[in-house]
Design a protein around this motif. Structure first.
Motif: not given
Length: 207
Positions: A63-92
């Motif tokens: 996430m931080i690298r993606a933000v810096f690719d858009v604007d490297s002047s931003l001061d990014v402060q991360m709070i909360g969990p360090s990862q996000t679990i992406i669950e791919v939901v297939y059609e049941k």
């Protein structure tokens, strides 16, 4: 402060196969400029591949690298969990009526057998006979005066214990089963985070 962005990753996000996961989906974003927030939310982080199966981990460093690719002047402060679990939901797949009835019958018969075997092990019928004789002074083989209320109370007790009447919750307090399922899900999430996140594991000979 004008260039400070606060990002709080979400714990779990559900997406469809082939979807492009954006920063706005995986995290909450706070910044003084509303236009900046809208621009950051649209940042693509990952495209779901067929080889990903059903779980993908998005690390905060991505996430931080993606933000810096858009604007490297931003001061990014991360709070909360360090990862996000992406669950791919297939059609049941739709469950057939025959399969539903078969599973329902298996659960019903299995539960009934378990309750009856337990009562037989503890001699519940004999206990009811003794109680009935103590209260009335009469000895009977089938003390229905005790057995019928006991059977009704057993069913009502199960409803109160699991805190559900069909799909309706009786109150806001979680049932013991829900608490155990929550703890089980937390353990699974920790396992997935450690084993699916390739950035958290580095071989000995990897420079």
């Amino acid at each position: 402060m004008a260039n400070t962005v606060f990002i709080k990753p979400r714990h779990r996000v559900q997406v469809k196969p082939g979807a492009v996961v954006t920063l706005g989906q995986t995290a909450q974003i706070a910044a003084p400029d509303g236009g900046l927030i809208r621009r950051l939310k649209m940042i693509p982080l990952y495209r779901i591949q067929p080889s990903d199966k059903n779980i993908v981990i998005i690390d905060m460093m991505q996430m931080i690298r993606a933000v810096f690719d858009v604007d490297s002047s931003l001061d990014v402060q991360m709070i909360g969990p360090s990862q996000t679990i992406i669950e791919v939901v297939y059609e049941k797949r739709k469950v057939s009526t025959a399969s539903f009835v078969l599973v329902w019958l298996l659960l019903f018969v299995g539960s009934a057998m378990a309750i009856m075997n337990f009562h037989e092990d503890v001699s519940m019928q004999q206990v009811h006979r003794h109680l009935y004789e103590m209260m009335t002074g009469q000895a009977v083989d089938k003390p229905l005066l005790l057995q019928i209320p006991y059977s009704l109370g057993l069913g009502i007790g199960m409803i109160l214990f699991f805190n559900h009447w069909f799909r309706k919750r009786i109150n806001e307090e979680p049932s013991p089963l829900e608490v155990e399922m929550f703890n089980y899900q937390q353990s699974i999430d920790q396992y997935v985070i450690l084993h699916e996140n390739k950035e958290s594991l580095r071989p000995l000979d990897d420079a």
